[in-house]
Motif scaffolding. Structure first.
Motif, PDB file in Angstrom:
ATOM      1  N   THR A  14       0.825  -1.203   0.000  1.00 51.86           N
ATOM      2  CA  THR A  14       0.000   0.000   0.000  1.00 51.86           C
ATOM      3  C   THR A  14       0.862   1.257   0.000  1.00 51.86           C
ATOM      4  N   VAL A  15       1.916   1.257   0.808  1.00 48.79           N
ATOM      5  CA  VAL A  15       2.815   2.410   0.864  1.00 48.79           C
ATOM      6  C   VAL A  15       3.509   2.613  -0.476  1.00 48.79           C
ATOM      7  N   VAL A  16       4.007   1.530  -1.056  1.00 49.72           N
ATOM      8  CA  VAL A  16       4.698   1.630  -2.346  1.00 49.72           C
ATOM      9  C   VAL A  16       3.738   2.094  -3.434  1.00 49.72           C
ATOM     10  N   ALA A  17       2.541   1.511  -3.472  1.00 51.08           N
ATOM     11  CA  ALA A  17       1.563   1.871  -4.505  1.00 51.08           C
ATOM     12  C   ALA A  17       1.125   3.326  -4.373  1.00 51.08           C
ATOM     13  N   GLY A  18       0.867   3.773  -3.148  1.00 47.07           N
ATOM     14  CA  GLY A  18       0.469   5.165  -2.941  1.00 47.07           C
ATOM     15  C   GLY A  18       1.565   6.135  -3.359  1.00 47.07           C
ATOM     16  N   SER A  19       2.804   5.792  -3.042  1.00 46.34           N
ATOM     17  CA  SER A  19       3.943   6.638  -3.411  1.00 46.34           C
ATOM     18  C   SER A  19       4.079   6.731  -4.923  1.00 46.34           C
ATOM     19  N   LEU A  20       4.029   5.590  -5.594  1.00 45.52           N
ATOM     20  CA  LEU A  20       4.196   5.565  -7.050  1.00 45.52           C
ATOM     21  C   LEU A  20       3.041   6.272  -7.753  1.00 45.52           C
ATOM     22  N   ALA A  21       1.825   6.128  -7.212  1.00 45.36           N
ATOM     23  CA  ALA A  21       0.677   6.808  -7.815  1.00 45.36           C
ATOM     24  C   ALA A  21       0.870   8.323  -7.781  1.00 45.36           C
ATOM     25  N   ALA A  22       1.380   8.838  -6.667  1.00 36.62           N
ATOM     26  CA  ALA A  22       1.646  10.275  -6.574  1.00 36.62           C
ATOM     27  C   ALA A  22       2.703  10.687  -7.594  1.00 36.62           C
ATOM     28  N   GLY A  23       3.756   9.877  -7.725  1.00 33.01           N
ATOM     29  CA  GLY A  23       4.793  10.184  -8.693  1.00 33.01           C
ATOM     30  C   GLY A  23       4.287  10.175 -10.120  1.00 33.01           C
ATOM     31  N   LEU A  24       3.431   9.222 -10.450  1.00 31.34           N
ATOM     32  CA  LEU A  24       2.877   9.149 -11.803  1.00 31.34           C
ATOM     33  C   LEU A  24       1.993  10.357 -12.102  1.00 31.34           C
ATOM     34  N   LEU A  25       1.273  10.835 -11.100  1.00 31.05           N
ATOM     35  CA  LEU A  25       0.490  12.052 -11.290  1.00 31.05           C
ATOM     36  C   LEU A  25       1.415  13.228 -11.610  1.00 31.05           C
ATOM     37  N   VAL A  73       6.573  10.236   1.626  1.00 30.29           N
ATOM     38  CA  VAL A  73       6.747  10.657   3.025  1.00 30.29           C
ATOM     39  C   VAL A  73       5.410  10.649   3.753  1.00 30.29           C
ATOM     40  N   ALA A  74       4.373  11.203   3.125  1.00 26.14           N
ATOM     41  CA  ALA A  74       3.085  11.329   3.807  1.00 26.14           C
ATOM     42  C   ALA A  74       2.397   9.984   3.996  1.00 26.14           C
ATOM     43  N   VAL A  75       2.391   9.142   2.971  1.00 23.29           N
ATOM     44  CA  VAL A  75       1.739   7.833   3.092  1.00 23.29           C
ATOM     45  C   VAL A  75       2.476   6.972   4.114  1.00 23.29           C
ATOM     46  N   ILE A 116      -2.221  13.815   3.500  1.00 24.21           N
ATOM     47  CA  ILE A 116      -1.432  13.278   2.382  1.00 24.21           C
ATOM     48  C   ILE A 116      -1.486  14.203   1.173  1.00 24.21           C
ATOM     49  N   SER A 117      -2.690  14.640   0.799  1.00 18.96           N
ATOM     50  CA  SER A 117      -2.803  15.512  -0.373  1.00 18.96           C
ATOM     51  C   SER A 117      -2.090  16.846  -0.138  1.00 18.96           C
ATOM     52  N   SER A 118      -2.187  17.366   1.078  1.00 17.97           N
ATOM     53  CA  SER A 118      -1.511  18.627   1.390  1.00 17.97           C
ATOM     54  C   SER A 118      -0.002  18.479   1.304  1.00 17.97           C
ATOM     55  N   TYR A 119       0.526  17.378   1.827  1.00 12.67           N
ATOM     56  CA  TYR A 119       1.983  17.251   1.858  1.00 12.67           C
ATOM     57  C   TYR A 119       2.575  17.036   0.474  1.00 12.67           C
ATOM     58  N   ILE A 120       1.814  16.431  -0.415  1.00  9.32           N
ATOM     59  CA  ILE A 120       2.296  16.305  -1.795  1.00  9.32           C
ATOM     60  C   ILE A 120       2.472  17.698  -2.388  1.00  9.32           C
ATOM     61  N   ALA A 131       7.171  10.974  16.144  1.00  3.36           N
ATOM     62  CA  ALA A 131       8.138  10.271  15.292  1.00  3.36           C
ATOM     63  C   ALA A 131       7.669  10.222  13.847  1.00  3.36           C
ATOM     64  N   THR A 132       6.345  10.214  13.638  1.00  2.34           N
ATOM     65  CA  THR A 132       5.829  10.131  12.271  1.00  2.34           C
ATOM     66  C   THR A 132       5.848  11.481  11.566  1.00  2.34           C
ATOM     67  N   ILE A 133       5.759  12.572  12.316  1.00  2.00           N
ATOM     68  CA  ILE A 133       5.705  13.897  11.685  1.00  2.00           C
ATOM     69  C   ILE A 133       7.006  14.679  11.825  1.00  2.00           C
ATOM     70  N   GLY A 134       7.956  14.145  12.578  1.00  6.23           N
ATOM     71  CA  GLY A 134       9.224  14.845  12.770  1.00  6.23           C
ATOM     72  C   GLY A 134       9.879  15.300  11.471  1.00  6.23           C
ATOM     73  N   PRO A 135       9.966  14.431  10.450  1.00  6.16           N
ATOM     74  CA  PRO A 135      10.610  14.852   9.202  1.00  6.16           C
ATOM     75  C   PRO A 135       9.817  15.890   8.415  1.00  6.16           C
ATOM     76  N   MET A 136       8.568  16.160   8.804  1.00  6.03           N
ATOM     77  CA  MET A 136       7.693  17.007   7.999  1.00  6.03           C
ATOM     78  C   MET A 136       7.475  18.389   8.595  1.00  6.03           C
ATOM     79  N   VAL A 137       7.946  18.603   9.811  1.00  4.69           N
ATOM     80  CA  VAL A 137       7.651  19.848  10.534  1.00  4.69           C
ATOM     81  C   VAL A 137       8.166  21.077   9.793  1.00  4.69           C
TER      82      VAL A 137
END
Length: 340
Positions: free
Chosen positions: A83-94, A225-227, A147-151, A241-247
């Motif tokens: 799911t993580v890989v598919a969500g990441s790749l889908a964003a990249g393809l967009l 990152v978001a997914v 997720i949509s915001s962070y993209i 720990a999940t949002i530290g890299p995004m602050v």
């Protein structure tokens, strides 16, 4: 093969592919004429080849695909990793579609929300029946917006050489560390694939004649990152720990947009008012300005990881420390000496 060895091998596959695929992808991008022409938002002065994020997309697909297959063979948590890989790749393809022909704001927004919704629902379904219906509904709304915001945030922040590559490496290693510490092999693998994919891109971005990720790369970065962050949260990783890299990324974009709106500007107009851009305008090189942003992100990531070892009081203190780092970062354009 141990479950954590899968992550190391997957990372090696992604790193090797990301380092070598640009030799194949660059000529393709030249034939397609995918160039980044300087505009009001640009921090460079001449047209530069963009879209090299396609190489990172394929590399992360290869590394992630290997990890999913190996986790399946080892009876591991391959579904959440898929799911993580598919969500990441889908964003990249967009993002690649945006690079190739451009999309209207409406179409792009709908597709971003659809990707976020699909990833969120899949992650929550895989979490099992322990989440009540109202909780699942609230988490779904949060995830779609998050997720949509962070993209979009990652796309806004992709304005200097090195900045996105550094971000991908730091975020990926932070997630991998959390996965290793909490015995979550899928998170360990996802983090290493993310870090390796963008790590392999960095030499191509930082050396002459250089090349940019393009929307394919920045959308991929934001989506991955978001997914991964949301999946980690649902798996029980502490919120900090999940949002530290995004602050830092979220903070830079949010504060900049608020300032622009209050000044009467349209929020979606091209500009060079982000903190990292203002630092570069003081006379610092792309790598120096990107490095400052990366250092702040590394600090908040480490603070987030420390929350794995603290209770409520400690987490509150770490949250306050993270906000202090963000404030210091936002003040850099005022604190740093002008080099012109």
């Amino acid at each position: 093969m141990t479950v954590f060895a899968i992550g190391w091998i997957a990372g090696a596959v992604a790193l090797g592919a990301s380092s070598l695929l640009p030799f194949v992808v660059r000529p393709l991008l030249v034939r397609l004429g995918i160039m980044d022409v300087p505009n009001e938002r640009s921090s460079h002065a001449r047209p530069v080849l963009r879209g090299l994020g396609l190489a990172v997309l394929v590399a992360m697909g290869a590394g992630g695909g290997f990890a999913v297959g190996a986790e399946y063979a080892a009876a591991g948590e391959w579904r959440i990793l898929l799911t993580v890989v598919a969500g990441s790749l889908a964003a990249g393809l967009l993002g690649f579609a945006e690079d190739l022909r451009g999309l209207s704001v409406g179409v792009r927004s709908v597709l971003l929300l659809a990707i976020a919704l699909g990833a969120a629902v899949a992650i929550l379904l895989l979490a099992g029946s322990g989440i009540p219906l109202w909780g699942a509904a609230a988490l779904t709304v949060y995830a779609v917006l998050f997720i949509s915001s962070y993209i979009n945030v990652a796309n806004f922040m992709d304005g200097l050489n090195g900045i996105s590559g550094f971000h991908g490496v730091i975020a990926g290693l932070a997630f991998a560390a959390a996965g290793g510490l909490l015995d979550l092999p899928w998170l360990f693998a996802a983090g290493l694939v993310l870090a390796a994919g963008f790590g392999g891109f960095l030499p191509w971005n930082l050396t002459k004649p250089g090349a940019f990720l393009g929307d394919v790369g920045s959308y991929l970065l934001g989506g991955a990152v978001a997914v991964t962050s949301f999946a980690a949260l649902i798996a029980g990783v502490p919120l900090l720990a999940t949002i530290g890299p995004m602050v830092i990324y979220f903070g830079d974009v949010a504060v900049t947009l608020v300032k622009r709106v209050r000044s009467g500007h349209r929020w979606d107009e091209p500009h060079k008012e982000h903190t990292y851009q203002r630092v570069q305008q003081l006379g610092y090189s792309h790598v120096q300005a990107s490095g400052m942003t990366a250092a702040a992100t590394l600090t908040t990531s480490l603070l987030g990881l420390l929350s794995l070892f603290t209770g409520t009081a400690g987490s509150i203190a770490l949250f306050a420390a993270g906000l202090a780092v963000l404030v210091l970062y936002l003040l850099l354009p005022r604190l740093l000496p002008n080099r012109h």
